[in-house]
Design a protein around this motif. Structure first.
Motif, PDB file in Angstrom:
ATOM      1  N   ASP A  10      12.243 -19.084  16.669  1.00 38.37           N
ATOM      2  CA  ASP A  10      12.487 -17.690  17.035  1.00 38.37           C
ATOM      3  C   ASP A  10      12.311 -16.855  15.774  1.00 38.37           C
ATOM      4  OD1 ASP A  10      15.229 -16.880  15.828  1.00 38.37           O
ATOM      5  OD2 ASP A  10      15.676 -18.790  16.805  1.00 38.37           O
ATOM      6  N   SER A  11      12.004 -15.595  15.971  1.00 36.17           N
ATOM      7  CA  SER A  11      11.612 -14.751  14.842  1.00 36.17           C
ATOM      8  C   SER A  11      12.737 -14.579  13.828  1.00 36.17           C
ATOM      9  CB  SER A  11      11.145 -13.381  15.344  1.00 36.17           C
ATOM     10  OG  SER A  11      12.164 -12.734  16.074  1.00 36.17           O
ATOM     11  N   ARG A  12      13.980 -14.494  14.311  1.00 30.89           N
ATOM     12  CA  ARG A  12      15.092 -14.320  13.371  1.00 30.89           C
ATOM     13  C   ARG A  12      15.256 -15.573  12.511  1.00 30.89           C
ATOM     14  NH1 ARG A  12      21.442 -12.835  14.785  1.00 30.89           N
ATOM     15  NH2 ARG A  12      22.212 -13.069  12.648  1.00 30.89           N
ATOM     16  N   ALA A  13      15.195 -16.751  13.134  1.00 26.77           N
ATOM     17  CA  ALA A  13      15.316 -17.997  12.384  1.00 26.77           C
ATOM     18  C   ALA A  13      14.185 -18.116  11.362  1.00 26.77           C
ATOM     19  CB  ALA A  13      15.308 -19.183  13.337  1.00 26.77           C
ATOM     20  N   TYR A  14      12.988 -17.712  11.763  1.00 27.32           N
ATOM     21  CA  TYR A  14      11.850 -17.766  10.848  1.00 27.32           C
ATOM     22  C   TYR A  14      12.081 -16.848   9.650  1.00 27.32           C
ATOM     23  CZ  TYR A  14       7.076 -17.194   9.104  1.00 27.32           C
ATOM     24  OH  TYR A  14       5.960 -17.138   8.306  1.00 27.32           O
ATOM     25  N   ARG A  15      12.504 -15.621   9.916  1.00 26.45           N
ATOM     26  CA  ARG A  15      12.716 -14.657   8.833  1.00 26.45           C
ATOM     27  C   ARG A  15      13.803 -15.139   7.869  1.00 26.45           C
ATOM     28  NH1 ARG A  15      13.581 -10.872  11.823  1.00 26.45           N
ATOM     29  NH2 ARG A  15      11.542  -9.865  11.847  1.00 26.45           N
ATOM     30  N   GLU A  16      14.935 -15.572   8.428  1.00 26.66           N
ATOM     31  CA  GLU A  16      16.038 -16.031   7.594  1.00 26.66           C
ATOM     32  C   GLU A  16      15.654 -17.283   6.816  1.00 26.66           C
ATOM     33  OE1 GLU A  16      19.330 -16.490  10.234  1.00 26.66           O
ATOM     34  OE2 GLU A  16      19.755 -14.328  10.314  1.00 26.66           O
ATOM     35  N   GLY A  17      14.893 -18.169   7.477  1.00 29.27           N
ATOM     36  CA  GLY A  17      14.456 -19.379   6.798  1.00 29.27           C
ATOM     37  C   GLY A  17      13.520 -19.089   5.641  1.00 29.27           C
ATOM     38  N   MET A  18      12.598 -18.162   5.849  1.00 27.02           N
ATOM     39  CA  MET A  18      11.654 -17.810   4.797  1.00 27.02           C
ATOM     40  C   MET A  18      12.357 -17.146   3.616  1.00 27.02           C
ATOM     41  SD  MET A  18       8.546 -18.769   5.383  1.00 27.02           S
ATOM     42  CE  MET A  18       7.375 -17.669   4.604  1.00 27.02           C
ATOM     43  N   GLU A  19      13.340 -16.291   3.900  1.00 28.09           N
ATOM     44  CA  GLU A  19      14.089 -15.651   2.818  1.00 28.09           C
ATOM     45  C   GLU A  19      14.854 -16.693   2.001  1.00 28.09           C
ATOM     46  OE1 GLU A  19      14.820 -11.329   5.042  1.00 28.09           O
ATOM     47  OE2 GLU A  19      16.394 -12.864   5.034  1.00 28.09           O
ATOM     48  N   SER A  20      15.466 -17.644   2.687  1.00 34.30           N
ATOM     49  CA  SER A  20      16.192 -18.719   1.998  1.00 34.30           C
ATOM     50  C   SER A  20      15.228 -19.603   1.217  1.00 34.30           C
ATOM     51  CB  SER A  20      16.972 -19.561   3.014  1.00 34.30           C
ATOM     52  OG  SER A  20      17.904 -18.790   3.716  1.00 34.30           O
ATOM     53  N   LEU A  21      14.113 -19.931   1.844  1.00 32.48           N
ATOM     54  CA  LEU A  21      13.121 -20.786   1.196  1.00 32.48           C
ATOM     55  C   LEU A  21      12.566 -20.124  -0.063  1.00 32.48           C
ATOM     56  CD1 LEU A  21      11.395 -23.362   1.262  1.00 32.48           C
ATOM     57  CD2 LEU A  21       9.773 -22.127   2.710  1.00 32.48           C
ATOM     58  N   ALA A  22      12.335 -18.817  -0.007  1.00 34.89           N
ATOM     59  CA  ALA A  22      11.800 -18.104  -1.167  1.00 34.89           C
ATOM     60  C   ALA A  22      12.731 -18.243  -2.370  1.00 34.89           C
ATOM     61  CB  ALA A  22      11.586 -16.626  -0.825  1.00 34.89           C
ATOM     62  N   MET A  23      14.026 -18.064  -2.143  1.00 34.73           N
ATOM     63  CA  MET A  23      14.987 -18.160  -3.237  1.00 34.73           C
ATOM     64  C   MET A  23      15.065 -19.582  -3.787  1.00 34.73           C
ATOM     65  SD  MET A  23      16.056 -15.090  -3.619  1.00 34.73           S
ATOM     66  CE  MET A  23      17.492 -15.331  -4.662  1.00 34.73           C
ATOM     67  N   LEU A  24      15.165 -20.554  -2.882  1.00 39.49           N
ATOM     68  CA  LEU A  24      15.350 -21.940  -3.307  1.00 39.49           C
ATOM     69  C   LEU A  24      14.082 -22.524  -3.928  1.00 39.49           C
ATOM     70  CD1 LEU A  24      17.432 -23.100  -0.238  1.00 39.49           C
ATOM     71  CD2 LEU A  24      18.228 -23.082  -2.622  1.00 39.49           C
ATOM     72  N   ASP A  25      12.933 -22.220  -3.321  1.00 34.06           N
ATOM     73  CA  ASP A  25      11.682 -22.747  -3.849  1.00 34.06           C
ATOM     74  C   ASP A  25      11.377 -22.130  -5.214  1.00 34.06           C
ATOM     75  OD1 ASP A  25       9.267 -24.463  -2.957  1.00 34.06           O
ATOM     76  OD2 ASP A  25       8.328 -22.647  -3.743  1.00 34.06           O
TER      77      ASP A  25
END
Length: 226
Positions: free
Chosen positions: A84-99
């Motif tokens: 779902d779009s919200r999960a995708y957005r939140e996941g990408m934001e988290s991934l950006a910080m961690l990666d």
């Protein structure tokens, strides 16, 4: 809910436990895009594939559920979490910080072999642009980042980044959000990140470049998520 350790549990003699091996097996298949979106995970079948009893497979699925990669549904059982779009957005934001953090910490420790491997994968991504396959691109892209991040000396950061990558791999019904134009930019950004690492750039600069690289994909797909 009790915390779930991401540290591999070792059986006597130093070998990974069956639960850890089942988890690694499922995680690798998910990251490799072998399951269709929302596919069911059948513990009995997986246990037969591994030659295990069903117990460690169920424990591995419970761990994936705690990480948000799998959901448990009444009368259905375990299946990959739906996109779902919200999960995708939140996941990408988290991934950006961690990666970004993982890459910046890894930069001081990656060796010539690791750099050569990362360059080789990016060359494969470049070649793939000629006959674009989003599933193969996604798998290679994740492999590129893992090749760098595996040199991160902070195991906790590395585990968290890997969890987000695994969750993102599943959310990639997001594969339909990947297009050649963005992939071309992404390959160039990979090259820039490698150039910064080779040049011995400041960790903050590498972190910024890596973080913006992930966020650029989110910005590119923003119109499709509204």
């Amino acid at each position: 809910m009790p915390s779930i350790s991401t540290t591999p549990q070792r059986a006597r003699g130093g070998s990974p436990s069956k639960r850890q091996r089942a988890y690694d097996y499922l995680r690798a298949r998910i990251e490799g895009g072998e399951f269709e979106p929302e596919a069911r995970l059948l513990p009995g079948e997986i246990a037969l594939e591994l030659g295990f009893s069903i117990v460690p497979v169920r424990e591995a699925i419970q761990r994936l559920t705690a990480e948000g990669i799998v959901t448990l549904e009444h009368n259905v059982g375990a299946r990959l979490a739906a996109f779902d779009s919200r999960a995708y957005r939140e996941g990408m934001e988290s991934l950006a910080m961690l990666d970004g953090l993982a890459a910046s910490l890894a930069a001081a420790h990656i060796d010539e072999t690791g750099l050569a491997h990362a360059r080789s994968i990016n060359d494969e991504l470049t070649a793939l642009l000629e006959s674009f396959d989003s599933k193969q691109y996604s798998a290679l892209n994740a492999k590129f980042h893992e090749t760098i991040n595996t040199f991160c000396p902070n195991q906790r950061v590395l585990d968290l980044a890997r969890t987000e990558w695994a969750r993102f791999a599943n959310l990639r019904d997001a594969r339909h959000l990947i297009c050649v134009s963005r992939a071309q930019e992404s390959v160039r950004e990979h090259t820039h990140i490698l150039e910064l690492i080779i040049a011995g750039a400041d960790a903050a600069e590498i972190e910024h470049a890596s973080r913006q690289h992930v966020l650029a994909t989110l910005r590119w797909n923003a119109p499709s998520l509204s």
